[in-house]
Design a protein around this motif. Structure first.
Motif, PDB file in Angstrom:
ATOM      1  N   THR A 265       0.868  -1.177   0.000  1.00 31.30           N
ATOM      2  CA  THR A 265       0.000   0.000   0.000  1.00 31.30           C
ATOM      3  C   THR A 265       0.905   1.227   0.000  1.00 31.30           C
ATOM      4  O   THR A 265       1.639   1.458   0.962  1.00 31.30           O
ATOM      5  CB  THR A 265      -0.909  -0.001   1.254  1.00 31.30           C
ATOM      6  OG1 THR A 265      -1.756  -1.154   1.197  1.00 31.30           O
ATOM      7  CG2 THR A 265      -1.756   1.243   1.328  1.00 31.30           C
ATOM      8  N   HIS A 266       0.871   1.981  -1.088  1.00 28.00           N
ATOM      9  CA  HIS A 266       1.791   3.104  -1.242  1.00 28.00           C
ATOM     10  C   HIS A 266       1.162   4.417  -0.795  1.00 28.00           C
ATOM     11  O   HIS A 266      -0.065   4.567  -0.834  1.00 28.00           O
ATOM     12  CB  HIS A 266       2.227   3.219  -2.703  1.00 28.00           C
ATOM     13  CG  HIS A 266       3.083   2.078  -3.156  1.00 28.00           C
ATOM     14  ND1 HIS A 266       3.316   1.780  -4.473  1.00 28.00           N
ATOM     15  CD2 HIS A 266       3.759   1.142  -2.427  1.00 28.00           C
ATOM     16  CE1 HIS A 266       4.107   0.715  -4.558  1.00 28.00           C
ATOM     17  NE2 HIS A 266       4.379   0.313  -3.335  1.00 28.00           N
ATOM     18  N   ILE A 267       2.013   5.336  -0.408  1.00 33.79           N
ATOM     19  CA  ILE A 267       1.556   6.691  -0.063  1.00 33.79           C
ATOM     20  C   ILE A 267       2.216   7.648  -1.047  1.00 33.79           C
ATOM     21  O   ILE A 267       3.438   7.818  -1.036  1.00 33.79           O
ATOM     22  CB  ILE A 267       1.916   7.048   1.396  1.00 33.79           C
ATOM     23  CG1 ILE A 267       1.178   6.108   2.354  1.00 33.79           C
ATOM     24  CG2 ILE A 267       1.550   8.509   1.685  1.00 33.79           C
ATOM     25  CD1 ILE A 267       1.524   6.304   3.811  1.00 33.79           C
ATOM     26  N   GLY A 268       1.397   8.256  -1.905  1.00 27.37           N
ATOM     27  CA  GLY A 268       1.953   9.099  -2.958  1.00 27.37           C
ATOM     28  C   GLY A 268       1.699  10.569  -2.785  1.00 27.37           C
ATOM     29  O   GLY A 268       2.365  11.392  -3.423  1.00 27.37           O
ATOM     30  N   CYS A 269       0.731  10.934  -1.951  1.00 28.92           N
ATOM     31  CA  CYS A 269       0.404  12.364  -1.914  1.00 28.92           C
ATOM     32  C   CYS A 269       0.061  12.871  -0.521  1.00 28.92           C
ATOM     33  O   CYS A 269       0.324  14.014  -0.212  1.00 28.92           O
ATOM     34  CB  CYS A 269      -0.767  12.650  -2.854  1.00 28.92           C
ATOM     35  SG  CYS A 269      -2.340  11.948  -2.301  1.00 28.92           S
ATOM     36  N   ASP A 270      -0.573  12.049   0.275  1.00 33.29           N
ATOM     37  CA  ASP A 270      -1.037  12.483   1.605  1.00 33.29           C
ATOM     38  C   ASP A 270      -2.171  13.493   1.528  1.00 33.29           C
ATOM     39  O   ASP A 270      -2.542  14.099   2.532  1.00 33.29           O
ATOM     40  CB  ASP A 270       0.104  13.090   2.444  1.00 33.29           C
ATOM     41  CG  ASP A 270       0.876  12.018   3.193  1.00 33.29           C
ATOM     42  OD1 ASP A 270       0.299  10.954   3.450  1.00 33.29           O
ATOM     43  OD2 ASP A 270       2.044  12.259   3.524  1.00 33.29           O
ATOM     44  N   THR A 271      -2.705  13.741   0.356  1.00 39.17           N
ATOM     45  CA  THR A 271      -3.787  14.722   0.229  1.00 39.17           C
ATOM     46  C   THR A 271      -5.015  14.106  -0.438  1.00 39.17           C
ATOM     47  O   THR A 271      -5.838  14.804  -1.020  1.00 39.17           O
ATOM     48  CB  THR A 271      -3.318  15.948  -0.577  1.00 39.17           C
ATOM     49  OG1 THR A 271      -2.718  15.503  -1.802  1.00 39.17           O
ATOM     50  CG2 THR A 271      -2.302  16.754   0.213  1.00 39.17           C
ATOM     51  N   VAL A 272      -5.126  12.780  -0.385  1.00 42.88           N
ATOM     52  CA  VAL A 272      -6.304  12.055  -0.864  1.00 42.88           C
ATOM     53  C   VAL A 272      -6.559  12.290  -2.354  1.00 42.88           C
ATOM     54  O   VAL A 272      -7.687  12.327  -2.807  1.00 42.88           O
ATOM     55  CB  VAL A 272      -7.549  12.403  -0.020  1.00 42.88           C
ATOM     56  CG1 VAL A 272      -8.643  11.341  -0.198  1.00 42.88           C
ATOM     57  CG2 VAL A 272      -7.211  12.505   1.460  1.00 42.88           C
ATOM     58  N   GLN A 273      -5.471  12.425  -3.111  1.00 42.01           N
ATOM     59  CA  GLN A 273      -5.654  12.655  -4.546  1.00 42.01           C
ATOM     60  C   GLN A 273      -5.131  11.528  -5.425  1.00 42.01           C
ATOM     61  O   GLN A 273      -5.706  11.246  -6.468  1.00 42.01           O
ATOM     62  CB  GLN A 273      -4.922  13.948  -4.953  1.00 42.01           C
ATOM     63  CG  GLN A 273      -5.537  15.183  -4.361  1.00 42.01           C
ATOM     64  CD  GLN A 273      -4.797  16.425  -4.804  1.00 42.01           C
ATOM     65  OE1 GLN A 273      -4.715  16.710  -5.996  1.00 42.01           O
ATOM     66  NE2 GLN A 273      -4.236  17.143  -3.865  1.00 42.01           N
ATOM     67  N   CYS A 274      -4.039  10.868  -5.020  1.00 46.66           N
ATOM     68  CA  CYS A 274      -3.356  10.001  -5.988  1.00 46.66           C
ATOM     69  C   CYS A 274      -3.918   8.586  -6.075  1.00 46.66           C
ATOM     70  O   CYS A 274      -3.790   7.928  -7.094  1.00 46.66           O
ATOM     71  CB  CYS A 274      -1.866   9.944  -5.670  1.00 46.66           C
ATOM     72  SG  CYS A 274      -1.445   8.922  -4.234  1.00 46.66           S
ATOM     73  N   GLY A 275      -4.491   8.086  -5.001  1.00 41.89           N
ATOM     74  CA  GLY A 275      -5.078   6.746  -5.022  1.00 41.89           C
ATOM     75  C   GLY A 275      -4.100   5.610  -4.835  1.00 41.89           C
ATOM     76  O   GLY A 275      -4.504   4.438  -4.817  1.00 41.89           O
ATOM     77  N   ALA A 276      -2.817   5.907  -4.648  1.00 45.60           N
ATOM     78  CA  ALA A 276      -1.824   4.833  -4.492  1.00 45.60           C
ATOM     79  C   ALA A 276      -2.057   4.014  -3.219  1.00 45.60           C
ATOM     80  O   ALA A 276      -1.609   2.875  -3.109  1.00 45.60           O
ATOM     81  CB  ALA A 276      -0.413   5.420  -4.469  1.00 45.60           C
ATOM     82  N   CYS A 277      -2.767   4.606  -2.273  1.00 46.94           N
ATOM     83  CA  CYS A 277      -2.993   3.953  -0.968  1.00 46.94           C
ATOM     84  C   CYS A 277      -4.310   3.189  -0.910  1.00 46.94           C
ATOM     85  O   CYS A 277      -4.731   2.782   0.169  1.00 46.94           O
ATOM     86  CB  CYS A 277      -3.010   5.035   0.111  1.00 46.94           C
ATOM     87  SG  CYS A 277      -4.409   6.174  -0.116  1.00 46.94           S
ATOM     88  N   THR A 278      -4.950   2.991  -2.061  1.00 46.39           N
ATOM     89  CA  THR A 278      -6.286   2.387  -2.068  1.00 46.39           C
ATOM     90  C   THR A 278      -6.254   0.940  -1.586  1.00 46.39           C
ATOM     91  O   THR A 278      -5.422   0.134  -2.022  1.00 46.39           O
ATOM     92  CB  THR A 278      -6.888   2.438  -3.490  1.00 46.39           C
ATOM     93  OG1 THR A 278      -6.890   3.803  -3.928  1.00 46.39           O
ATOM     94  CG2 THR A 278      -8.299   1.888  -3.518  1.00 46.39           C
TER      95      THR A 278
ATOM     96  N   VAL B 221     -11.276   2.154  -0.850  1.00 48.63           N
ATOM     97  CA  VAL B 221     -11.167   3.417  -0.104  1.00 48.63           C
ATOM     98  C   VAL B 221      -9.692   3.805  -0.052  1.00 48.63           C
ATOM     99  O   VAL B 221      -8.802   2.950  -0.140  1.00 48.63           O
ATOM    100  CB  VAL B 221     -11.718   3.305   1.342  1.00 48.63           C
ATOM    101  CG1 VAL B 221     -13.198   3.005   1.347  1.00 48.63           C
ATOM    102  CG2 VAL B 221     -10.956   2.274   2.144  1.00 48.63           C
ATOM    103  N   LYS B 222      -9.472   5.096   0.110  1.00 52.46           N
ATOM    104  CA  LYS B 222      -8.094   5.596   0.204  1.00 52.46           C
ATOM    105  C   LYS B 222      -7.664   5.520   1.664  1.00 52.46           C
ATOM    106  O   LYS B 222      -8.203   6.229   2.510  1.00 52.46           O
ATOM    107  CB  LYS B 222      -8.028   7.016  -0.351  1.00 52.46           C
ATOM    108  CG  LYS B 222      -8.301   7.040  -1.848  1.00 52.46           C
ATOM    109  CD  LYS B 222      -8.305   8.430  -2.426  1.00 52.46           C
ATOM    110  CE  LYS B 222      -8.501   8.347  -3.941  1.00 52.46           C
ATOM    111  NZ  LYS B 222      -8.566   9.666  -4.576  1.00 52.46           N
ATOM    112  N   SER B 223      -6.678   4.685   1.932  1.00 52.48           N
ATOM    113  CA  SER B 223      -6.332   4.408   3.323  1.00 52.48           C
ATOM    114  C   SER B 223      -5.607   5.567   3.992  1.00 52.48           C
ATOM    115  O   SER B 223      -5.455   5.567   5.208  1.00 52.48           O
ATOM    116  CB  SER B 223      -5.507   3.124   3.426  1.00 52.48           C
ATOM    117  OG  SER B 223      -4.280   3.257   2.745  1.00 52.48           O
ATOM    118  N   CYS B 224      -5.169   6.572   3.228  1.00 54.97           N
ATOM    119  CA  CYS B 224      -4.579   7.752   3.861  1.00 54.97           C
ATOM    120  C   CYS B 224      -5.659   8.665   4.421  1.00 54.97           C
ATOM    121  O   CYS B 224      -5.367   9.591   5.169  1.00 54.97           O
ATOM    122  CB  CYS B 224      -3.711   8.532   2.870  1.00 54.97           C
ATOM    123  SG  CYS B 224      -4.633   9.439   1.607  1.00 54.97           S
ATOM    124  N   SER B 225      -6.905   8.396   4.058  1.00 55.00           N
ATOM    125  CA  SER B 225      -7.990   9.284   4.482  1.00 55.00           C
ATOM    126  C   SER B 225      -8.749   8.734   5.687  1.00 55.00           C
ATOM    127  O   SER B 225      -9.702   9.355   6.139  1.00 55.00           O
ATOM    128  CB  SER B 225      -8.975   9.495   3.323  1.00 55.00           C
ATOM    129  OG  SER B 225      -9.706   8.307   3.082  1.00 55.00           O
TER     130      SER B 225
END
Ligand code: FES
Ligand code: FES
Length: 157
Positions: free
Chosen positions: A35-48, A56-60
């Motif tokens: 599970t990647h973190i690409g933006c921290d602003t709920v935009q990139c979707g790498a953490c889905t 769901v976006k797991s950073c959110s």
């Protein structure tokens, strides 16, 4: 706080600070770094990830939000013997990735789409993946991959 949930089909129990994000718990506490973190602003979707089967976006989300629920990460897609999930195989076969950074999130979103819509059109795939950003591929092969993966998933079900 102690939380208990199902992670990739296995029960887990984790002590986690109430302010910990789900993405951080997965990567740092549970070492599931797919599970990647690409933006921290709920935009990139790498953490889905999938939460009760929905992308769901797991950073959110806070980690405590998954207490009692079911989480699937990209590590949970393949079979125990290493056989790729049909969506993973479709991405491989259709060259749906280059650097691979976006791929875990793309896969999880694609699996959710294919479960909801067994035969998505190109436009439906493109619309669904609006929340997943890829900086490498130009999306064409990702769209092909998702359509092919959905077709195989649908044949199986
Ligand atoms: Fe979650 Fe980018 S890291 S959307
Ligand atoms: Fe590199 Fe998508 S394959 S960001």
């Amino acid at each position: 706080m102690k939380i208990e949930f199902t992670l990739n089909a296995k029960p887990v129990s984790v002590d986690v600070a109430p302010s910990t994000r789900l993405a951080d718990m997965l990567r740092e506490t549970l070492s599931l770094t797919g599970t990647h973190i690409g933006c921290d602003t709920v935009q990139c979707g790498a953490c889905t990830i999938l939460l009760d089967g929905e992308a769901v976006k797991s950073c959110s989300l806070l980690a405590v939000a998954v207490d009692g629920r079911s989480v699937t990460t990209v590590e949970g897609l393949a079979e125990a013997d290493g056989t790729l999930h049909p969506m993973q195989a479709a991405f491989r076969d259709n060259h749906g990735l280059q650097c691979g950074f976006c791929t875990p999130g793309m896969l999880m979103s694609a699996v959710d789409l294919a479960n909801r819509n067994p035969d998505p059109s190109e436009a439906e795939v493109r619309g669904w993946l609006e929340g997943n950003i890829c900086r490498c591929t130009g999306y064409q092969n990702i769209v092909k991959s998702v359509m092919a993966g959905a077709a195989v998933m649908n044949q199986r079900s």
